[in-house]
Design a protein around this motif. Structure first.
Motif, PDB file in Angstrom:
ATOM      1  N   VAL A  19      -6.490   7.348   2.382  1.00 22.56           N
ATOM      2  CA  VAL A  19      -5.254   6.666   2.776  1.00 22.56           C
ATOM      3  C   VAL A  19      -4.026   7.467   2.366  1.00 22.56           C
ATOM      4  CG1 VAL A  19      -6.255   4.352   2.746  1.00 22.56           C
ATOM      5  CG2 VAL A  19      -5.183   5.261   0.681  1.00 22.56           C
ATOM      6  N   ILE A  20      -4.199   8.411   1.431  1.00 19.68           N
ATOM      7  CA  ILE A  20      -3.078   9.258   1.010  1.00 19.68           C
ATOM      8  C   ILE A  20      -2.909  10.362   2.046  1.00 19.68           C
ATOM      9  CG2 ILE A  20      -2.213  10.815  -0.774  1.00 19.68           C
ATOM     10  CD1 ILE A  20      -3.848   9.227  -2.798  1.00 19.68           C
ATOM     11  N   PRO A  21      -1.747  10.449   2.689  1.00 17.49           N
ATOM     12  CA  PRO A  21      -1.529  11.495   3.693  1.00 17.49           C
ATOM     13  C   PRO A  21      -1.644  12.888   3.072  1.00 17.49           C
ATOM     14  CG  PRO A  21       0.172   9.816   3.846  1.00 17.49           C
ATOM     15  CD  PRO A  21      -0.600   9.540   2.588  1.00 17.49           C
ATOM     16  N   GLU A  48       1.666  14.845   2.300  1.00 12.73           N
ATOM     17  CA  GLU A  48       2.373  14.353   1.114  1.00 12.73           C
ATOM     18  C   GLU A  48       1.653  14.751  -0.171  1.00 12.73           C
ATOM     19  OE1 GLU A  48       3.296  10.194   1.479  1.00 12.73           O
ATOM     20  OE2 GLU A  48       3.973  10.460   3.545  1.00 12.73           O
ATOM     21  N   LEU A  49       0.326  14.755  -0.140  1.00 16.95           N
ATOM     22  CA  LEU A  49      -0.438  15.184  -1.317  1.00 16.95           C
ATOM     23  C   LEU A  49      -0.224  16.672  -1.581  1.00 16.95           C
ATOM     24  CD1 LEU A  49      -2.458  14.453  -3.544  1.00 16.95           C
ATOM     25  CD2 LEU A  49      -4.291  14.968  -1.923  1.00 16.95           C
ATOM     26  N   VAL A  50      -0.174  17.469  -0.531  1.00 14.97           N
ATOM     27  CA  VAL A  50       0.078  18.908  -0.685  1.00 14.97           C
ATOM     28  C   VAL A  50       1.440  19.132  -1.318  1.00 14.97           C
ATOM     29  CG1 VAL A  50       0.516  21.043   0.607  1.00 14.97           C
ATOM     30  CG2 VAL A  50      -1.446  19.635   1.187  1.00 14.97           C
ATOM     31  N   GLU A  51       2.427  18.419  -0.838  1.00 13.27           N
ATOM     32  CA  GLU A  51       3.779  18.575  -1.381  1.00 13.27           C
ATOM     33  C   GLU A  51       3.856  18.119  -2.839  1.00 13.27           C
ATOM     34  OE1 GLU A  51       8.244  16.792  -0.615  1.00 13.27           O
ATOM     35  OE2 GLU A  51       6.786  16.751   1.019  1.00 13.27           O
ATOM     36  N   ALA A  52       3.286  16.956  -3.146  1.00 12.19           N
ATOM     37  CA  ALA A  52       3.347  16.427  -4.509  1.00 12.19           C
ATOM     38  C   ALA A  52       2.562  17.296  -5.485  1.00 12.19           C
ATOM     39  CB  ALA A  52       2.818  14.998  -4.543  1.00 12.19           C
ATOM     40  N   SER A  53       1.488  17.929  -5.007  1.00 11.87           N
ATOM     41  CA  SER A  53       0.657  18.731  -5.905  1.00 11.87           C
ATOM     42  C   SER A  53       1.172  20.151  -6.080  1.00 11.87           C
ATOM     43  CB  SER A  53      -0.791  18.754  -5.410  1.00 11.87           C
ATOM     44  OG  SER A  53      -0.854  19.306  -4.115  1.00 11.87           O
ATOM     45  N   GLY A  54       2.219  20.531  -5.336  1.00  8.67           N
ATOM     46  CA  GLY A  54       2.851  21.824  -5.548  1.00  8.67           C
ATOM     47  C   GLY A  54       2.235  22.974  -4.770  1.00  8.67           C
ATOM     48  N   PHE A  55       1.435  22.682  -3.774  1.00  4.36           N
ATOM     49  CA  PHE A  55       0.867  23.739  -2.945  1.00  4.36           C
ATOM     50  C   PHE A  55       1.716  23.886  -1.689  1.00  4.36           C
ATOM     51  CE2 PHE A  55      -2.692  22.395  -5.547  1.00  4.36           C
ATOM     52  CZ  PHE A  55      -3.183  23.619  -5.981  1.00  4.36           C
ATOM     53  N   LEU A 107       1.649   9.456  -5.790  1.00  8.02           N
ATOM     54  CA  LEU A 107       2.190  10.792  -5.541  1.00  8.02           C
ATOM     55  C   LEU A 107       3.232  11.184  -6.586  1.00  8.02           C
ATOM     56  CD1 LEU A 107       2.399  10.665  -1.640  1.00  8.02           C
ATOM     57  CD2 LEU A 107       0.760  11.926  -3.044  1.00  8.02           C
ATOM     58  N   GLU A 108       4.033  10.224  -7.039  1.00  6.37           N
ATOM     59  CA  GLU A 108       4.984  10.504  -8.131  1.00  6.37           C
ATOM     60  C   GLU A 108       4.237  10.883  -9.409  1.00  6.37           C
ATOM     61  OE1 GLU A 108       7.614   7.187  -8.694  1.00  6.37           O
ATOM     62  OE2 GLU A 108       8.375   7.320  -6.637  1.00  6.37           O
ATOM     63  N   ARG A 140       0.835  -1.208   0.000  1.00  8.82           N
ATOM     64  CA  ARG A 140       0.000   0.000   0.000  1.00  8.82           C
ATOM     65  C   ARG A 140       0.868   1.254   0.000  1.00  8.82           C
ATOM     66  NH1 ARG A 140      -3.422   1.128   5.157  1.00  8.82           N
ATOM     67  NH2 ARG A 140      -1.501   2.168   5.727  1.00  8.82           N
ATOM     68  N   GLU A 141       1.910   1.273   0.827  1.00  2.00           N
ATOM     69  CA  GLU A 141       2.811   2.427   0.880  1.00  2.00           C
ATOM     70  C   GLU A 141       3.504   2.633  -0.472  1.00  2.00           C
ATOM     71  OE1 GLU A 141       3.037   4.637   3.339  1.00  2.00           O
ATOM     72  OE2 GLU A 141       1.512   3.494   4.410  1.00  2.00           O
ATOM     73  N   ALA A 142       3.880   1.554  -1.131  1.00  2.86           N
ATOM     74  CA  ALA A 142       4.516   1.659  -2.453  1.00  2.86           C
ATOM     75  C   ALA A 142       3.531   2.213  -3.480  1.00  2.86           C
ATOM     76  CB  ALA A 142       5.045   0.297  -2.902  1.00  2.86           C
ATOM     77  N   ALA A 143       2.288   1.764  -3.415  1.00  2.00           N
ATOM     78  CA  ALA A 143       1.267   2.259  -4.343  1.00  2.00           C
ATOM     79  C   ALA A 143       0.977   3.737  -4.103  1.00  2.00           C
ATOM     80  CB  ALA A 143      -0.015   1.437  -4.204  1.00  2.00           C
TER      81      ALA A 143
END
Length: 190
Positions: free
Chosen positions: A70-72, A75-82, A39-40, A31-34
């Motif tokens: 389940v997506i933190p 991490e989503l904020v960082e990956a999405s550029g906000f 996020l990538e 799950r963590e890998a997915a």
């Protein structure tokens, strides 16, 4: 059951429990890998988008934020550029909750992942934010009006007491009650 049979059953149970724990750990790693892969892909999509406010890009981020808890969030904020969560939320906006306001009939919007549907307390209807604010304003105005009425009534009582001199309770206070009775009797007997 004999003692060796019982020990064999316990041994099988322990083996089954160990296998289940190992499977759970493997599922957590998978799950963590997915999540990392998702996020990538979000970061790659952000790089392809003209800007981070591109509607198709925001639709993907909105879907991930609201429907995949389940997506933190960090991490989503960082990956999405906000820069921070509030900035992300202002960009993707709220989502309909499926709950309807009983006062105006509008859909109640979810404004965060931790949002819970409003509960009905006592006889209060389930209301949207706008109707709740209007209800609170009406309640506040009614309390203010009641306080003003009480204040004016108290001032009128005070003025009446000053106009007539002394209040009736002070005429015949408990310490002076017998004197008041004797004065009243003397005036009525003469």
């Amino acid at each position: 059951m004999s003692d060796p049979d019982l020990r064999e059953q316990i041994s099988r149970s322990i083996t089954g429990m160990t296998d289940a724990i190992a499977a759970e750990a493997a599922a957590k790693v998978a799950r963590e890998a997915a999540i990392g892969q998702v996020l990538e892909n979000v970061a790659a999509l952000r790089a392809e988008a003209e800007n981070r406010f591109d509607p198709s890009y925001l639709a993907v981020v909105r879907h991930l934020y609201w429907h995949h808890k389940v997506i933190p969030v960090a991490e989503l904020v960082e990956a999405s550029g906000f820069g921070y969560v509030a900035e992300l939320l202002s960009a993707i906006g709220p989502v309909k909750s499926g709950v309807v306001c009983e006062t105006c009939g509008a859909d109640i919007m979810r404004t965060s992942r931790s949002w819970q549907p409003p509960r009905r307390y006592w006889n209060n209807p389930v209301e949207c934010e706008t109707c709740q604010k209007a209800s609170r304003d009406v309640d506040y105005r009614q309390r203010q009006l009641q306080a003003l009425r009480e204040q004016y009534a108290q001032q009128a009582r005070y003025r009446r007491q000053r106009w007539t001199g002394r209040s009736r309770s002070s005429w015949c206070s408990p310490t002076r009650r017998s004197a008041c009775r004797s004065q009243v009797m003397m005036t009525t007997s003469t």
